[in-house]
Structures are given as C-alpha cells and as structure tokens.
Motif scaffolding. Structure first.
Motif, mmCIF file in Angstrom:
data_model
loop_
_atom_site.group_PDB
_atom_site.id
_atom_site.type_symbol
_atom_site.label_atom_id
_atom_site.label_comp_id
_atom_site.label_asym_id
_atom_site.label_seq_id
_atom_site.Cartn_x
_atom_site.Cartn_y
_atom_site.Cartn_z
ATOM 1 N N LEU A 541 0.938 -1.222 0.019
ATOM 2 C CA LEU A 541 -0.165 0.186 -0.083
ATOM 3 C C LEU A 541 0.787 1.124 0.154
ATOM 4 O O LEU A 541 0.559 2.142 -0.738
ATOM 5 N N ILE A 542 1.940 1.189 0.576
ATOM 6 C CA ILE A 542 2.974 2.371 0.667
ATOM 7 C C ILE A 542 3.419 2.481 -0.759
ATOM 8 O O ILE A 542 3.660 3.693 -1.051
ATOM 9 N N ALA A 543 3.688 1.524 -1.277
ATOM 10 C CA ALA A 543 4.586 1.460 -2.667
ATOM 11 C C ALA A 543 3.236 2.263 -3.617
ATOM 12 O O ALA A 543 3.985 2.868 -4.602
ATOM 13 N N GLU A 544 2.209 2.070 -3.490
ATOM 14 C CA GLU A 544 1.156 2.648 -3.973
ATOM 15 C C GLU A 544 0.870 4.302 -3.957
ATOM 16 O O GLU A 544 0.718 5.105 -4.875
ATOM 17 N N LEU A 545 1.208 4.387 -2.554
ATOM 18 C CA LEU A 545 1.052 5.828 -2.319
ATOM 19 C C LEU A 545 2.188 6.765 -2.516
ATOM 20 O O LEU A 545 1.989 8.080 -2.876
ATOM 21 N N VAL A 546 3.263 6.277 -2.375
ATOM 22 C CA VAL A 546 4.509 7.104 -2.835
ATOM 23 C C VAL A 546 4.560 7.694 -4.297
ATOM 24 O O VAL A 546 4.238 6.719 -5.093
ATOM 25 N N ASP A 547 4.655 9.090 -4.128
ATOM 26 C CA ASP A 547 4.779 9.534 -5.507
ATOM 27 C C ASP A 547 6.394 9.636 -5.818
ATOM 28 O O ASP A 547 6.465 9.726 -7.259
ATOM 29 N N ARG A 548 7.202 9.944 -5.027
ATOM 30 C CA ARG A 548 8.599 10.031 -5.296
ATOM 31 C C ARG A 548 9.400 9.133 -4.461
ATOM 32 O O ARG A 548 9.391 8.891 -3.340
ATOM 33 N N PRO A 549 10.383 8.393 -5.210
ATOM 34 C CA PRO A 549 11.354 7.639 -4.298
ATOM 35 C C PRO A 549 11.991 8.376 -3.209
ATOM 36 O O PRO A 549 12.200 7.611 -2.038
ATOM 37 N N ALA A 550 12.253 9.498 -3.324
ATOM 38 C CA ALA A 550 12.770 10.384 -2.050
ATOM 39 C C ALA A 550 12.064 10.446 -0.865
ATOM 40 O O ALA A 550 12.371 10.471 0.193
ATOM 41 N N GLU A 551 10.551 10.341 -1.264
ATOM 42 C CA GLU A 551 9.706 10.275 -0.175
ATOM 43 C C GLU A 551 9.842 8.973 0.734
ATOM 44 O O GLU A 551 9.969 9.048 2.092
ATOM 45 N N PHE A 552 10.054 7.782 0.170
ATOM 46 C CA PHE A 552 10.414 6.530 0.789
ATOM 47 C C PHE A 552 11.481 6.371 1.615
ATOM 48 O O PHE A 552 11.293 6.259 2.543
ATOM 49 N N LEU A 553 12.552 7.023 1.080
ATOM 50 C CA LEU A 553 13.999 7.038 1.709
ATOM 51 C C LEU A 553 13.912 7.883 2.832
ATOM 52 O O LEU A 553 14.455 7.547 4.070
ATOM 53 N N LEU A 554 13.366 9.051 2.693
ATOM 54 C CA LEU A 554 13.119 9.960 3.833
ATOM 55 C C LEU A 554 12.265 9.182 5.121
ATOM 56 O O LEU A 554 12.685 9.421 6.075
ATOM 57 N N TYR A 555 11.245 8.472 4.783
ATOM 58 C CA TYR A 555 10.399 8.027 5.758
ATOM 59 C C TYR A 555 11.283 6.727 6.162
ATOM 60 O O TYR A 555 11.243 6.895 7.472
ATOM 61 N N SER A 637 -15.703 6.059 -10.464
ATOM 62 C CA SER A 637 -15.184 7.163 -11.372
ATOM 63 C C SER A 637 -16.226 8.301 -11.061
ATOM 64 O O SER A 637 -17.424 8.234 -11.003
ATOM 65 N N PRO A 638 -15.537 9.347 -10.284
ATOM 66 C CA PRO A 638 -14.373 9.639 -10.111
ATOM 67 C C PRO A 638 -13.923 8.807 -8.842
ATOM 68 O O PRO A 638 -14.518 8.351 -7.917
ATOM 69 N N ARG A 639 -12.694 8.675 -8.919
ATOM 70 C CA ARG A 639 -11.898 7.963 -7.571
ATOM 71 C C ARG A 639 -11.552 8.886 -6.526
ATOM 72 O O ARG A 639 -11.225 10.010 -6.982
ATOM 73 N N ALA A 640 -11.706 8.796 -5.413
ATOM 74 C CA ALA A 640 -11.302 9.679 -4.286
ATOM 75 C C ALA A 640 -9.961 9.992 -4.434
ATOM 76 O O ALA A 640 -9.033 9.228 -5.006
ATOM 77 N N PRO A 641 -9.486 11.230 -4.255
ATOM 78 C CA PRO A 641 -8.141 11.507 -4.230
ATOM 79 C C PRO A 641 -7.256 10.797 -3.388
ATOM 80 O O PRO A 641 -7.602 10.295 -2.324
ATOM 81 N N LYS A 642 -5.712 10.455 -3.864
ATOM 82 C CA LYS A 642 -4.990 9.555 -3.228
ATOM 83 C C LYS A 642 -4.319 10.437 -2.224
ATOM 84 O O LYS A 642 -3.882 11.578 -2.416
ATOM 85 N N PRO A 643 -4.196 10.118 -0.868
ATOM 86 C CA PRO A 643 -3.321 10.974 0.059
ATOM 87 C C PRO A 643 -1.818 11.347 -0.444
ATOM 88 O O PRO A 643 -1.277 10.382 -0.988
ATOM 89 N N SER A 644 -1.305 12.322 -0.407
ATOM 90 C CA SER A 644 -0.101 12.640 -1.039
ATOM 91 C C SER A 644 0.798 13.350 0.107
ATOM 92 O O SER A 644 0.257 14.066 0.998
ATOM 93 N N MET A 645 2.094 13.541 -0.017
ATOM 94 C CA MET A 645 2.916 14.359 0.609
ATOM 95 C C MET A 645 2.841 15.902 0.108
ATOM 96 O O MET A 645 2.929 16.131 -0.837
ATOM 97 N N PRO A 646 2.695 16.881 1.137
ATOM 98 C CA PRO A 646 2.674 18.151 0.582
ATOM 99 C C PRO A 646 3.932 18.620 -0.080
ATOM 100 O O PRO A 646 4.812 18.168 0.404
ATOM 101 N N THR A 647 3.737 19.270 -1.162
ATOM 102 C CA THR A 647 5.089 19.633 -1.761
ATOM 103 C C THR A 647 5.398 20.955 -2.077
ATOM 104 O O THR A 647 4.476 22.173 -1.591
#
Length: 812
Positions: A541-555, A637-647
């Motif tokens: 699930l975390i792999a689906e949520l992550v938008d950027r690899p850097a987020e995963f490493l920081l986590y 459709s539409p799908r609920a928005p995916k939670p994401s890290m503020p940028t």
C-alpha cells in the motif's frame, strides 16, 4: 509597508477574534475516543485500587460482569441478537463511503454474542419471547459492560505478567490489537492473498479438495455470498423502513391502535428482524455461488462456531486474552441449518488459518505449501519495491560468505570466510543499499491468544532472524566494503554510504511492527541494526501511495530511528506513514549531541535546549480515513483523491535529478525533502538567488549549506549550489568545484557532499556533482582546503555583497 509594531498589533487583533475552544477546529473523533477511553480506564483502576487486593477485586468484578452480560443476552435468539447488535454497534454508511468509527463495533458484537451462546441450551427461539424493543435496550445497556470486561481483561493480564515479563508492553499490545482491531489491511486484499497462497499451487489445491472437499476460492465464495445476501436483506429492510416514514402505517379506516401496531412492526423488522430476515439458508448460498450443495454444506460446517461445552466465563477469559474463536469460525449457526456471518473482518484470517491447519497434517503438501508461501512473498515484495525504485539494481536470493569464527574475522579478508549465508534481496541505488529479508512464518494462533512464550518464539523467527540476516549483509558492506558472492566472487560495495535493513512479514502484526523501541527493549533487535519491520500488505500500500522515491527514503530514515516510536505511538504502520506525510514524523535530536557530532555548529541556545526537553510522546490516532476512501473507490469514477505528501518548489529540482538519474539522486533528493516547508523553499531559491546576482569579477558564485539534523556524523550532508561563469572551461570548473567539495567535507568531517552546478548564461542545471569520500584528500583538494574560510563562517546563506537589493533591475 506597515511598521513591524503595527503588523504585530494587527496580528494580535485577528487572534482575539478567532473562535475559541472546540469551535476553533473540528473535533477529531479518534482523539475524543482515546481521551474518553483513557478516562474510563483510569477511573476503573482507581476504583479497584481503593480498597482491598487489586488482583482479587479485578477477578471478582470480571466474573460478575461476564455473568451479568451472559444472562442479559442468553435469552434471545443468537442471530437476532447479533443483527440487533450489528445495527447498533457498526457504523452505517452509503456504498462507497467511509465513516469514522473509532470504537469499531466488531469486537463488541463478537463478545456480546459469544457470551450469549456460551452454555446456551438452544438456539431456536427466544426464551421467553422477547417484547418489542427489549433486545435493542439490552444491546444498548451492554455497551459499557462490554468495555468494562475488556478493560478488566487487560488488568488481569497486567497483574499476571508482572514487571519481569519477557515482552513487556509488546505482549499487552498484541492482546489489545487482537481484542479490538479487525485487520490492519483491507479485507479484499487479505482475501486475494489467501486464495493466491492456497490455490495457485496445484498440489496444495488438490490436497485441500481431496481432504476437505472444497478449495480456498470456493470457501471464500461461500463466506462472501453469506455477507452479500445479509447486506441485501438489510438494505431491503432499510428501504421498507424508509418507505414507512413517508406512508401511513396500516390500511385506510384502521383505528389508531392498529396503525400504531403496524408502525411498530415495521420498526421492529428493521432493528429487531426475524431470524429468517437476518440469516442465510444453504439453498440461498447454493443459488448465490453456483456451487454443488455438498460443497456448500462442507464449507458452512467447517467455518461455523461450535460453542457447546464452553462456559461464558471461559469464553470471556479467552476472548480478552486475544484467543477469539470467531477469528477461525466466523459463522454463527441458526435454526434449521441457517447461518450468519457476524462480519467479513475474519473471513480471510479464518480461510488461511483453518486451511493451513489442515495442510500441516499432510507433510508432503505442507512442505510444498511452505515453499510456495515463501516464493509468493518474495515475488510480491520485489514487485512492491520496484514500484518505488524501478531503476535500482536488484540482487535476489543469493548466497554470500561471512566469517565462521573470530579467527576468520580477524583476517580482514573475505576470501578467508567459510560460512555461507543467504540474502533475500539487496537493492542498490547509487550510494544507498536496501537489505530486505522476507519472513513467511506465521504469527501463530497461540501467540495471538496471549501465550507469551510462543509470542517470543514467533517474533524471533519473524523479526530477529530477519534482522540478523540483513545485519550480516550490512556488516559485510560496512566492515569489508563488499560481499563475496557464491558463484560470482567479490562484489565491490565500498561506495555505499547509507544502508537500510527491512524485515517484511507475510502476517500483519501491527501492534508489534510499529513498536521499534519496545522491540529493542525486549532484545528482539539490536540498536546497531534497527530494521524497518513491516507487513507485506502495508509495504504494497505504501508503494502505491509514494509519488517520489525520495519520500520513501526519507520515511525510512525517520521510521528506523528508535526515537521515532518512542515519541510517536501508533497502532498501525499506515498511521505512522500518513502522519509522516502530514507532519514529517520528525523527532528533534539533542542539540548538545548535535554540537558534539558537528563541532562547527554554534552552541545550542537555551531555547533550543528547552524545546528539546519539552518534547513529549504523542499518540497518533487513525489517519487512514482518506486512504480508506481512496481504496474503496478504486473502481469508481471519479476515484477519491490519493493522500500525498505536501510539496514545495524544491520538488522541481528533486524530479529533475531523478529524471537525469544523476549519481546520488535518491539520497540527495531525500535530503532536500528533509527540511520543513520554509527550509525547502530556501533550498529552491538558492540557485535563482545566485544566478540573479552574478559575481562582478566573473568568478562565479557558490553557496554552502551543511545539513546536520542528526547526532550521527554519517548522516550529515554538505549541500553546495554553484554557478559556472562564462570564460572558464567546463572541465576546469568542475575540477575546481569537486576539489572544493572534498575539502569542505573534510573540513567539516562530513562524508557526503553534493553540488548543484548551474550555468550562468543558460541558467540551466549542468549536473549534480557527488562526493562520498572526504576523509582523505589528494594534493589539489588539500590546496583547496588551505583556502577555505573557517567552518564557523557558514552563517549566511549568501555573501553580503550578493544579496539582491530591493528595487534592483536584475532579471528575476
């Protein structure tokens, strides 16, 4: 612009007009629930401690409450009582919507019905017949008693464990999650995993069909059909009830008494339905599934709870320890062979655990299944990690050599090592290594049921063994600079500067995996090698949520810090991850230790020391409502928005480094992302500030920022923004910048330095320069060192002469 004093007065005035108390922000139902539950526990503890022996008081009160509740519920038809409780305790919502429900409801239904049927002589009819609304009243009156029974059960365990319990709070956490939590992963995902494990291997599936008379997929089909039929019956009753609100009850000409009786019947059919209206017959299951009658009957018999011979007190004692009979037998039997599924939260666990229990009696098939189970886990782990790091280098399922004795270790040569060990996955991205170990070992029913000795053994097999195996790879990289791989020879890994060990379990054990500090205290992991312990489903699930690899490493950098789970307590991995998205999951290090690690830093101020000391642990309440909605609407459709890290603006640079695949893009990207919003925006402005203020003598501009948010020197960074002026060759300027990077890293005793090189004329990023070895210098870098300003001079982001003045005509 208004003066500073006027702005301050205006801000103060605005604050005076802000709403106070609860009106200032919407109340968090999860916080409210935790606070209320905490108050209830404290009050109960104080009451039982006030007079006499606490342990004796707890036992007496526990028995009294159990007997009281069993008597309240045992006179009702179990299925009708269960449906009334389901309507009262479960949150009702429209299809596709998630409703916040802090107290769940599942465990209350389970315990109420379990005590009602334990020792009951018949399940046919109410004894005597229930009056209208009587059952609903009992269900409402039962709620505080149910809560008290579970709290008393927790007290009983606390008293029995004593201060020297080997697992301490870990065991209590397991008990709490088994009592109150119904799956930290989504039911549909767990069900799909169970079928993949049990049916995708032909030999295993054949063994199930031969021995049990049905496959995993067929059993799942029957259980899900029961759930679907019950839901349709509930919806039909709801529609009838809604219609009755807009239409007069009874026929035209009926008297008031008759009309009132009709209205009551409609009301009762909704909230206290007949047994037929809330149970499912075998014939209905056959029609719904299309399976042969005998297969449906076998499935129903296999998963139906038999509570005969169990007293209410025995049932309650097991339940509050985590030994929940509904987990393995989720069907409640009714009259004439009809059944009810209390809820679908136990469908997947029952399917997997019961069928695995059968396979253990078939040695050949069990061995095949165990091998297949491990292979499925390994394949899915790699698939998830590749979603995050698609361009990484992967080594999977390889063997390498470690020293078998201290004498071999003392040689310092991997060629002398003779002990061959295995690594599941080694994932390499430039200077970062991820060492991943998969554990398909189950967290057994005995462990979930509170057997501490079994818990210790299971956790050692799942967590300790994985940590030790990953730790051997880490030691080889750190101490030897690489690994001697079987069939390949020496693999040089001397360039690795950051290693993250990960232990992935096939089973969900949320109360344990999020308690790194408790794992350390229990001796299950070592401080020098703290792995990220995570379940397969949370990783996916975390792999689906992550938008950027850097987020995963920081986590990972923050999640693996033992201080994190001391300061942030959460029942579930996704709560920690989503809180990381929301607030950073940041624990401020001791400023005195930061100064010790990085002596060039200014001495900590009184305010910094005070803020560090004032940090207090925080309980992270549920953060998953948004991701639940996103998952629930995956086919909508539409799908609920995916939670994401503020940028912030810095992601443009992070994304460019990723797209270029510059060496160090991942570790540098995570470092850029590690600051708060203000720091990230500063990072994003540095290049523009330098380019907008070229050196009048044509020497180029640069800016150096040490990143020291840790007490570990190895985690420090030096970031450099540099602008190449016209009139100097690229090779000459790069050599100059690299010498500076090495010298500055050496001066500050920081191993990793990254420089963002820009061209003054084009204003474009030329390259990311990376240096990971600054302990030794060649002559040219030594010469640069001699020209450096003192480390203490790193106070201003830009030289004073380079700061742009307001009203300047330089381009933006």
């Amino acid at each position: 612009m208004a003066s500073k004093s006027k702005r301050l007065k205006a801000r103060t005035k605005r604050r005076r007009h802000l709403p106070h108390g609860d009106a200032a922000a919407p109340s968090d139902p999860y916080v409210d629930f935790v606070m209320q539950s905490s108050d209830t526990v404290q009050s109960l503890f104080a009451e039982l401690s006030a007079e006499g022996d606490f342990a004796a008081n707890v036992s007496t009160r526990f028995a009294d409450r159990v007997i009281e509740l069993a008597a309240m519920g045992s006179r009702f038809t179990p299925a009708r009582l269960a449906e009334t409780a389901r309507l009262a305790y479960f949150p009702l919502s429209k299809a596709g919507q998630v409703v916040a429900s802090p107290d769940g409801g599942a465990w209350q239904v389970e315990l109420l019905v379990l005590l009602a049927i334990a020792g009951r002589s018949t399940d046919e009819v109410d004894v005597p017949p229930a009056e209208p609304n009587e059952m609903s009243g009992v269900v409402q009156d039962a709620r505080p008693i149910l809560e008290e029974i579970t709290n008393l059960g927790w007290f009983r365990t606390l008293v029995a464990a004593g201060p020297d319990a080997p697992l301490g709070w870990l065991s209590l956490s397991v008990q709490g999650s088994e009592v109150a939590m119904r799956n930290s992963s989504y039911a549909d995902v767990l069900q799909a995993t169970a079928v993949e494990l049990l049916d995708s291997n032909r030999g295993v599936r054949d063994a199930l069909e031969a021995g049990l008379g049905f496959s995993a997929a067929e059993a799942l089909s029957v259980l899900n059909a029961c759930h679907s039929i019950q839901a349709r019956k509930l919806n039909k009753r709801g529609q009838q009830f809604a219609s009755s609100l807009s239409e007069p009850a009874g026929a035209p000409g009926d008297d008031v008494v008759s009309m009132a009786k009709g209205a009551m019947n409609v009301l009762m059919s909704m909230f206290e339905p007949s047994a037929d209206d809330c149970t499912v017959g075998i014939d209905e299951l056959v029609a719904e599934t299309g399976l042969p009658l005998e297969r449906v009957e076998r499935v129903v018999a296999f998963f139906t709870l038999d509570a005969s011979g169990m007293t209410a007190l025995e049932a309650a004692e097991k339940f509050v320890q985590g030994d929940n009979p509904w987990r393995r037998h989720p069907l409640l039997s009714g009259y004439a062979g009809r059944v009810m599924l209390l809820h679908d939260g136990h469908t997947a666990p029952a399917l997997r655990e019961r069928l695995e229990e059968f396979l253990k009696t078939q040695k050949v098939e069990w061995d095949a299944y165990a091998k297949h189970r491990g292979e499925v886990l390994e394949e899915r782990v790699i698939r998830a990690v590749k979603m995050i790091l698609p361009t990484a280098t992967y080594r999977n399922g390889f063997e390498f050599y470690v020293p078998a004795t201290e004498a071999e270790k003392a040689t310092g040569s991997a060629d002398a090592y003779t002990k061959r060990v295995e690594c599941d996955h080694l994932v390499l991205v430039d200077d970062v290594a991820f060492v991943i170990e998969d554990k398909a070992v189950a967290f057994s029913a005995l462990s979930r049921g509170g057997k501490t000795t079994r818990q210790l053994g299971d956790l050692r097999r799942i967590i300790t063994n994985a940590a030790n195996q990953a730790g051997r790879v880490r030691s080889g990289i750190v101490e030897d600079g690489g690994l001697r791989v079987e069939g390949e020879g020496w693999v040089d890994l001397a360039h690795i500067r950051e290693i993250h060990t990960i232990a992935v379990s096939l089973d969900d054990i949320p109360a344990v995996f999020t308690a790194t500090a408790d794992l350390l205290e229990a001796g299950l992991i070592d401080l020098e090698n703290v792995p990220w312990t995570v379940s397969l489903h949370d990783l996916e699930l975390i792999a689906e949520l992550v938008d950027r690899p850097a987020e995963f490493l920081l986590y990972l950098r923050r999640r693996r810090d033992p201080m994190t789970t001391m300061m942030f307590v959460a029942p579930d991995e996704l709560d920690l991850f989503l809180y990381f998205y929301e607030a950073g999951l940041w624990v401020a290090p001791d400023p005195a230790l930061v100064k010790e690690a990085f002596p060039f830093m200014p001495s900590p101020t009184t305010g910094e020391l005070r803020r560090f000391r004032q940090q207090v642990p925080a309980f992270i309440t549920s953060r998953t409502d948004a991701v639940d909605q996103w998952h629930l609407t995956r086919d909508a459709s539409p799908r609920a928005p995916k939670p994401s890290m503020p940028t912030t603006s810095i992601v443009d640079l992070i994304d460019e480094l990723h797209d270029r695949q510059s060496f160090g893009w991942l570790s540098v990207g995570a470092t850029l992302l590690s600051g708060n919003e203000a720091a990230q925006e500063k990072f994003a402005r540095h290049a523009k500030d330098l380019l907008n203020n070229p050196d009048p003598e044509g020497r180029g501009r640069s800016l150096t920022v040490p990143v020291t948010g840790s007490v570990n020197v190895e985690e420090g960074w030096v970031l450099v923004w540099a602008v190449k002026p016209p009139g100097i060759s690229s090779a000459t300027w790069e050599a100059h910048i690299r010498n500076y990077m090495k010298a500055k890293g050496h001066q500050l005793n920081i191993p990793r330095v990254a420089a963002f090189a820009y061209d003054e004329l084009s204003r474009e990023l030329i390259a990311l320069y990376y240096e990971g070895e600054t302990s030794t210098l060649d002559p040219s870098a030594t010469a640069s060192l001699q020209r450096l300003r003192p480390a203490s001079a790193l106070q201003s982001l830009l030289p004073p002469a380079a700061k742009r003045r307001r009203g300047s005509n330089n381009p933006g």
